[in-house]
Design a protein around this motif. Structure first.
Motif, PDB file in Angstrom:
ATOM      1  N   VAL A   1       0.736  -1.160   0.105  1.00 20.00           N
ATOM      2  CA  VAL A   1      -0.115   0.040  -0.135  1.00 20.00           C
ATOM      3  C   VAL A   1       0.855   1.268   0.046  1.00 20.00           C
ATOM      4  O   VAL A   1       0.381   2.309   0.319  1.00 20.00           O
ATOM      5  N   ALA A   2       2.090   1.213  -0.461  1.00 21.62           N
ATOM      6  CA  ALA A   2       3.085   2.196  -0.136  1.00 21.62           C
ATOM      7  C   ALA A   2       2.760   3.406  -0.964  1.00 21.62           C
ATOM      8  O   ALA A   2       2.880   4.630  -0.879  1.00 21.62           O
ATOM      9  N   VAL A   3       2.188   3.141  -2.478  1.00 20.76           N
ATOM     10  CA  VAL A   3       1.577   3.895  -3.532  1.00 20.76           C
ATOM     11  C   VAL A   3       0.157   3.583  -3.907  1.00 20.76           C
ATOM     12  O   VAL A   3       0.353   2.632  -4.659  1.00 20.76           O
ATOM     13  N   VAL A   4      -0.695   3.999  -3.209  1.00 18.69           N
ATOM     14  CA  VAL A   4      -1.920   3.914  -3.807  1.00 18.69           C
ATOM     15  C   VAL A   4      -2.402   4.646  -4.957  1.00 18.69           C
ATOM     16  O   VAL A   4      -2.196   5.864  -5.178  1.00 18.69           O
ATOM     17  N   PRO A   5      -2.831   3.812  -6.297  1.00 21.73           N
ATOM     18  CA  PRO A   5      -2.941   4.651  -7.329  1.00 21.73           C
ATOM     19  C   PRO A   5      -4.366   5.513  -7.314  1.00 21.73           C
ATOM     20  O   PRO A   5      -5.274   5.099  -6.702  1.00 21.73           O
ATOM     21  N   GLY A   6      -4.518   6.491  -8.239  1.00 17.38           N
ATOM     22  CA  GLY A   6      -5.812   7.348  -8.224  1.00 17.38           C
ATOM     23  C   GLY A   6      -6.373   6.841  -9.553  1.00 17.38           C
ATOM     24  O   GLY A   6      -6.080   6.027 -10.343  1.00 17.38           O
ATOM     25  N   ILE A   7      -7.410   7.413  -9.788  1.00 15.31           N
ATOM     26  CA  ILE A   7      -8.359   7.044 -10.862  1.00 15.31           C
ATOM     27  C   ILE A   7      -7.736   7.213 -12.219  1.00 15.31           C
ATOM     28  O   ILE A   7      -8.225   6.308 -13.309  1.00 15.31           O
ATOM     29  N   ASP A   8      -6.511   7.817 -12.216  1.00 15.01           N
ATOM     30  CA  ASP A   8      -5.758   7.751 -13.360  1.00 15.01           C
ATOM     31  C   ASP A   8      -4.630   7.054 -13.639  1.00 15.01           C
ATOM     32  O   ASP A   8      -3.940   6.976 -14.504  1.00 15.01           O
ATOM     33  N   GLY A   9      -4.445   6.268 -12.565  1.00 19.03           N
ATOM     34  CA  GLY A   9      -3.200   5.252 -12.602  1.00 19.03           C
ATOM     35  C   GLY A   9      -1.876   5.871 -11.798  1.00 19.03           C
ATOM     36  O   GLY A   9      -1.062   5.167 -11.591  1.00 19.03           O
ATOM     37  N   GLN A  10      -1.964   7.195 -11.658  1.00 22.31           N
ATOM     38  CA  GLN A  10      -0.623   8.064 -10.906  1.00 22.31           C
ATOM     39  C   GLN A  10      -0.966   7.833  -9.443  1.00 22.31           C
ATOM     40  O   GLN A  10      -2.088   7.322  -9.248  1.00 22.31           O
ATOM     41  N   LYS A  11      -0.103   8.185  -8.789  1.00 20.51           N
ATOM     42  CA  LYS A  11      -0.095   8.277  -7.264  1.00 20.51           C
ATOM     43  C   LYS A  11      -1.533   9.034  -6.970  1.00 20.51           C
ATOM     44  O   LYS A  11      -1.630  10.059  -7.395  1.00 20.51           O
ATOM     45  N   MET A  12      -2.334   8.291  -6.104  1.00 22.39           N
ATOM     46  CA  MET A  12      -3.675   9.115  -5.707  1.00 22.39           C
ATOM     47  C   MET A  12      -3.209  10.355  -4.857  1.00 22.39           C
ATOM     48  O   MET A  12      -2.173  10.072  -3.843  1.00 22.39           O
ATOM     49  N   SER A  13      -3.609  11.473  -5.314  1.00 20.76           N
ATOM     50  CA  SER A  13      -3.364  12.708  -4.592  1.00 20.76           C
ATOM     51  C   SER A  13      -4.094  13.842  -4.843  1.00 20.76           C
ATOM     52  O   SER A  13      -4.430  13.967  -5.780  1.00 20.76           O
ATOM     53  N   LYS A  14      -4.314  14.633  -3.880  1.00 20.69           N
ATOM     54  CA  LYS A  14      -5.092  15.618  -3.734  1.00 20.69           C
ATOM     55  C   LYS A  14      -4.796  16.777  -4.962  1.00 20.69           C
ATOM     56  O   LYS A  14      -5.514  17.261  -5.791  1.00 20.69           O
ATOM     57  N   SER A  15      -3.394  16.835  -5.183  1.00 23.42           N
ATOM     58  CA  SER A  15      -2.984  17.833  -6.055  1.00 23.42           C
ATOM     59  C   SER A  15      -3.037  17.519  -7.686  1.00 23.42           C
ATOM     60  O   SER A  15      -3.082  17.929  -8.543  1.00 23.42           O
ATOM     61  N   TYR A  16      -3.097  15.828  -7.812  1.00 24.42           N
ATOM     62  CA  TYR A  16      -3.738  15.301  -9.028  1.00 24.42           C
ATOM     63  C   TYR A  16      -4.948  15.533  -9.241  1.00 24.42           C
ATOM     64  O   TYR A  16      -5.411  15.047 -10.551  1.00 24.42           O
ATOM     65  N   GLY A  17      -5.765  15.830  -8.401  1.00 23.85           N
ATOM     66  CA  GLY A  17      -7.177  15.746  -8.727  1.00 23.85           C
ATOM     67  C   GLY A  17      -7.751  14.185  -9.004  1.00 23.85           C
ATOM     68  O   GLY A  17      -8.795  14.066 -10.208  1.00 23.85           O
ATOM     69  N   ASN A  18      -7.278  13.129  -8.538  1.00 25.68           N
ATOM     70  CA  ASN A  18      -7.558  11.881  -9.108  1.00 25.68           C
ATOM     71  C   ASN A  18      -7.837  10.828  -7.804  1.00 25.68           C
ATOM     72  O   ASN A  18      -7.813   9.937  -8.012  1.00 25.68           O
ATOM     73  N   THR A  19      -8.614  11.625  -6.937  1.00 22.96           N
ATOM     74  CA  THR A  19      -8.590  10.915  -5.911  1.00 22.96           C
ATOM     75  C   THR A  19     -10.187  10.353  -5.492  1.00 22.96           C
ATOM     76  O   THR A  19     -11.159  10.785  -6.331  1.00 22.96           O
TER      77      THR A  19
END
Ligand code: TYM
Length: 348
Positions: free
Chosen positions: A203-221
């Motif tokens: 679970v070190a890097v949970v992916p977001g909906i676009d496959g990048q790291k899930m992050s508030k700043s990527y808007g992919n949460t």
């Protein structure tokens, strides 16, 4: 099996086998908490908080590097606390508090600034990323890891459960502890312990909906307490390839499966992987399955969350008490730090 609290307990207990363990970790009030925060960090916080001496803080000083709106900062701060309590954090067993209720951390950070070259801070991941994107990072962002080191060391933290993105910060914390000890303490009486990160591989890097790291700043949460249409829209928009429904698929190359793995039991996970490989199982099926899993997993906590949201005074009382206890500990440590450094104090 990442979803199983007992296994989390065993893994975290392995890392925290010493009786001297002090668990510390922080989380920024900079937006809605998401699955990455939960699986990467909060779940481990909840698993450990009643097992060891522990301090969990809402790092509002850190969030100032990006949130500069007082109403928002306050709302996000209360939201993090409400979320922890909804997820089962027992305030009797541990300390949950707001970073700025222990202003001594900024004093310790100041002392640490003098022990680290600017060139080292310029290698900080978040700082470098902003510079590379042509933005002008503020001095807070440059110095961010030093404040984080103070957060950890002011409580004598030895174990820091975090996601992989925090690894570099824990390395800097260790270097600062080492530098402080070698500069100001006798060899046989170091003031600060060497903290270890606790980063669970799966679970070190949970992916977001676009496959990048899930992050508030990527808007992919996907928010922890997203529900109904909002949740459905996010899950349905998880990026997948265009393999036709009938064709066999590789689960390990699929963003939906990466999230399913966080929730499913080993047996269910193997079944779903077999469905992928057999063909006739589409990404739509997988998304529906994931949607149900998220709803089931967080449903009860979501109800508690909305209940607690109506009781802000109760949440505030818990934070106040946690802050009081943490501050007492921080002050005791700072008295020793000041003495070690030679900062003359003329008051009791
Ligand atoms: P923050 O607020 O960005 O994130 C809180 C925690 O969530 C983890 N995390 C993730 N883990 C796995 N996959 C993801 N996609 C993901 N996104 C977030 C983070 O690793 C973190 O553990 N600098 C820290 C806050 C901090 C802190 C501290 C942490 C301040 N002082 C002292 C530990 C100890 C941060 O920005 O976390």
């Amino acid at each position: 099996m990442p979803h199983d609290p007992v296994t989390v307990q065993a893994e975290t207990d392995d890392a925290a086998s010493s009786t001297e363990t002090t668990v510390v970790s922080g989380i920024q009030p900079s937006g809605q908490l998401h699955l990455g925060n939960y699986f990467g960090a909060i779940r481990q916080h909840i698993a450990l908080h009643d097992q060891h001496e522990s301090y969990f803080f809402i790092v509002n000083y850190h969030a100032l590097t990006s949130v500069q709106d007082n109403a928002l900062l306050e709302a996000y701060t209360m939201d993090v606390a409400t979320t922890y309590l909804a997820l089962g954090f027992d305030p009797e067993a541990s300390h949950l508090f707001i970073q700025s209720d222990v202003p001594e951390v900024t004093e310790l950070a100041w002392i640490f600034y003098n022990l680290i070259p600017v060139s080292r801070l310029e290698l900080g991941v978040s700082y470098k990323e902003k510079v590379e994107r042509g933005m002008t990072p503020n001095a807070g962002l440059l110095n961010y890891p030093v404040l984080q080191a103070a957060d950890i060391l002011i409580y004598g933290g030895t174990l820091v459960p975090v996601g992989a993105d925090q690894k570099q910060h824990i390395e800097m914390t260790r270097d600062l502890a080492q530098k402080f000890n070698s500069t100001f303490c006798p060899d046989d009486a170091p003031l600060f312990p060497m903290p270890e990160p606790l980063i669970l591989d799966d679970v070190a890097v949970v992916p977001g909906i676009d496959g990048q790291k899930m992050s508030k700043s990527y808007g992919n949460t996907i928010g922890l307490f997203d529900e109904g249409k909002t949740l459905k829209k996010k899950v349905m928009s998880i990026v997948t390839d265009s393999t036709p429904l009938d064709a066999p698929k590789d689960p390990d190359a699929c963003n939906v499966f990466a999230l399913i793995k966080l929730f499913a039991s080993d047996a269910r996970r193997a079944e779903i992987a077999a469905n992928y490989r057999a063909g006739g199982y589409g990404y739509g099926h997988a998304k529906k399955e994931l949607l149900g899993m998220i709803d089931d997993y967080f449903g009860e906590a979501r109800e508690r969350y909305y209940d607690l949201k109506d009781r802000p005074d109760y949440v505030r009382d818990i934070l106040r008490e946690g802050g009081k206890q943490a501050r007492a500990q921080a002050r005791a440590y700072m008295a020793r730090v000041r003495e070690a450094v030679g900062l003359v104090t003329t008051y009791e």
